[in-house]
Design an enzyme around this catalytic site. Structure first.
Site, PDB file in Angstrom:
ATOM      1  CB  SER A 126      -0.944  -0.069   1.207  1.00  0.00           C
ATOM      2  OG  SER A 126      -1.944   0.900   1.116  1.00  0.00           O
ATOM      3  CG  ASP A 150      -7.252  -2.931  -3.567  1.00  0.00           C
ATOM      4  OD1 ASP A 150      -8.033  -1.968  -3.398  1.00  0.00           O
ATOM      5  OD2 ASP A 150      -6.027  -2.835  -3.370  1.00  0.00           O
ATOM      6  CG  HIS A 201      -5.698  -2.025   0.020  1.00  0.00           C
ATOM      7  ND1 HIS A 201      -5.240  -1.546  -1.183  1.00  0.00           N
ATOM      8  CD2 HIS A 201      -4.985  -1.383   0.978  1.00  0.00           C
ATOM      9  CE1 HIS A 201      -4.284  -0.648  -0.959  1.00  0.00           C
ATOM     10  NE2 HIS A 201      -4.110  -0.540   0.343  1.00  0.00           N
TER      11      HIS A 201
END
Ligand code: NAG
Ligand code: NAG
Ligand code: NAG
Length: 421
Positions: free
Chosen positions: A213, A367, A401
């Site tokens: 991320s 996601d 995610h």
């Protein structure tokens, strides 16, 4: 602020995976026959976790102006205390207000840089180790690489010997070249030394850099600002999980809900939808009077009532970094979840950005945080990058995610990429 993002990050159930391969075939892990040290087969790994996953300590100098007497308790003691993430403080509303005040950054026009609030000094805890990631509580474990660290340890990795962590100040995003950004400069120096130390401690083997991320923005900027010869000498592979060049709409929603975050949490600008992925004809924010695309962010900031400084900082510090999202010219694997319902558009029909927006989901999901457009853009922005020879893309259907670094089937793929199998 960051804490809001954290709460909103969706965790969804996993489904079977679809895998797309491009570029060269997988490399085999180097083997040293007859060597009985299991670590002798491993390339050292350096992990960069996602937003809010690093811990920060603070101390308060005599000049700190507490918003309430409670917030001034540590003033002038010189003691470093745990600011983020301090579960005790978060449970007490009075103390939580102190955390918010002490976590905010301010823009210093003289230094042309963000710094801690006046009277507050902060530092990142445990640089070099994955033990300092916020993976100690069940709530943060999946988001903060706890499951990935566990999987790597089962594969033979050891913290401090073959496995290293690069936590960072998640409030501070890398700023455009030429713009002062002491936080990112310092982080880059430490990461460079860490990679060299990890390599030296493992027979000079190059390192596998792995980010999740927000960590991807830091890792990619770090790599692209390192001399190419250094990258080729020290980086075996870069594995970028759950990052896209397009940003995501939750950052827009967070800004709209509390515009003051624009000037106290510069990392939000990093995550705003990028013109690299979304054209001027793609409305991301819809109101009756007008729409806003990724090309209209300065106008959107003005519509939120922010001073011109906000748009100026966006254009000079954040936007060039977003437009500069590019292939790192080292072997790279991008791993992303797809097929999960993801916001593609926010509707504030009456133009009141304080209201909860209507949400339009994309036809094909991303996601849950990154839209599919942002994920697919990796194949062109990174995969087709000039001089980028070895690029692999793994798209995991039905994976969220956080699931990319925590679901069992995803971990198998990620660890496989790390170990070169
Ligand atoms: C957490 O915050 C409280 C203030 O609410 C402070 O007293 C305590 O020392 C902090 N915890 C640590 C480990 O520093
Ligand atoms: C805003 O975008 C929507 C499509 O999402 C479109 O139907 C509408 O006409 C646009 N509004 C304006 C004012 O351009
Ligand atoms: C905008 O919405 C907020 C929250 O619903 C409300 O308190 C406020 O009065 C609204 N502002 C206007 C101008 O309608």
């Amino acid at each position: 602020m960051a804490t809001q993002l954290h709460r909103l990050l969706p965790l969804l159930l996993s489904l079977p995976s679809l895998i797309f391969h491009r570029g060269t075939s997988p490399q085999l892990a180097a083997t040293t026959a007859g060597d009985d040290d299991p670590a002798a087969d491993l390339y050292p790994v350096v992990l960069l976790p996602g937003n809010t996953c690093s811990q920060l300590e603070a101390r308060l100098t005599a000049s700190y102006q507490p918003p309430s007497p409670q917030c001034g308790a540590e003033k002038g003691t010189g003691r470093w205390f745990l600011l983020w993430k301090n579960a005790t403080a978060m449970r007490d509303p009075g103390a939580a207000a102190c955390v918010a005040d002490q976590l905010r950054l301010v823009y210093d026009p003289a230094a042309r840089d963000f710094r801690d609030a006046p009277g507050v000094e902060t530092r990142v805890v445990g640089f070099g180790s994955t033990r300092a990631f916020l993976a100690d509580t069940p709530a943060d474990r999946d988001l903060c690489m706890g499951a990935l660290v566990g999987a790597l340890e089962r594969a033979g990795y050891r913290d401090g010997a073959t496995l290293f962590g690069a936590p960072y100040d998640f409030r501070q995003a890398p700023a455009a070249r030429g713009q002062p950004c002491r936080a990112f400069s310092r982080f880059s120096r430490r990461l460079r030394a860490l990679v060299e130390r990890a390599s030296a401690g493992n027979g000079g083997r190059p390192v596998v850099v792995v980010s999740h991320s927000q960590g991807g923005y830091f890792a990619l900027e770090f790599l692209n600002r390192s001399p190419l010869a250094w990258r080729r000498r020290y980086v075996k592979r870069y594995v970028m999980a759950s990052t896209g060049p397009g940003g995501f709409l939750l950052s827009v929603q967070t800004l709209a809900a509390d515009p003051s975050t624009a000037l106290s949490d510069p990392s939000l600008f990093m995550a705003l939808p990028s013109p690299t992925v979304f054209g001027p004809e793609t409305p991301l924010v819809v109101t009756r009077a007008r729409n806003y695309s990724a090309h209209d962010i300065p106008e959107f900031l003005a519509a939120l009532g922010l001073p011109p400084l906000a748009a100026a900082l966006y254009e000079t510090r954040a936007l060039p970094v977003k437009l500069g999202f590019r292939a790192p010219v080292v072997p790279t694997t991008c791993v992303n979840g797809v097929g999960v319902p993801t916001t593609d558009q926010l509707v504030y029909w009456d133009g009141n950005f304080s209201e909860t927006p209507g949400v339009v989901y994309g036809v094909d999901g991303g996601d849950g945080l990154l839209s599919l457009a942002s994920i697919l853009a990796l194949d062109t922005v990174v995969g087709d990058g000039p001089r980028q020879e070895d690029y692999r893309s793994i798209k995991l259907a039905g994976t969220s995610h956080a699931g990319v670094v925590s679901d069992a089937h995803a971990l198998e793929r990620v660890v496989g990429e790390i170990m070169g199998v």
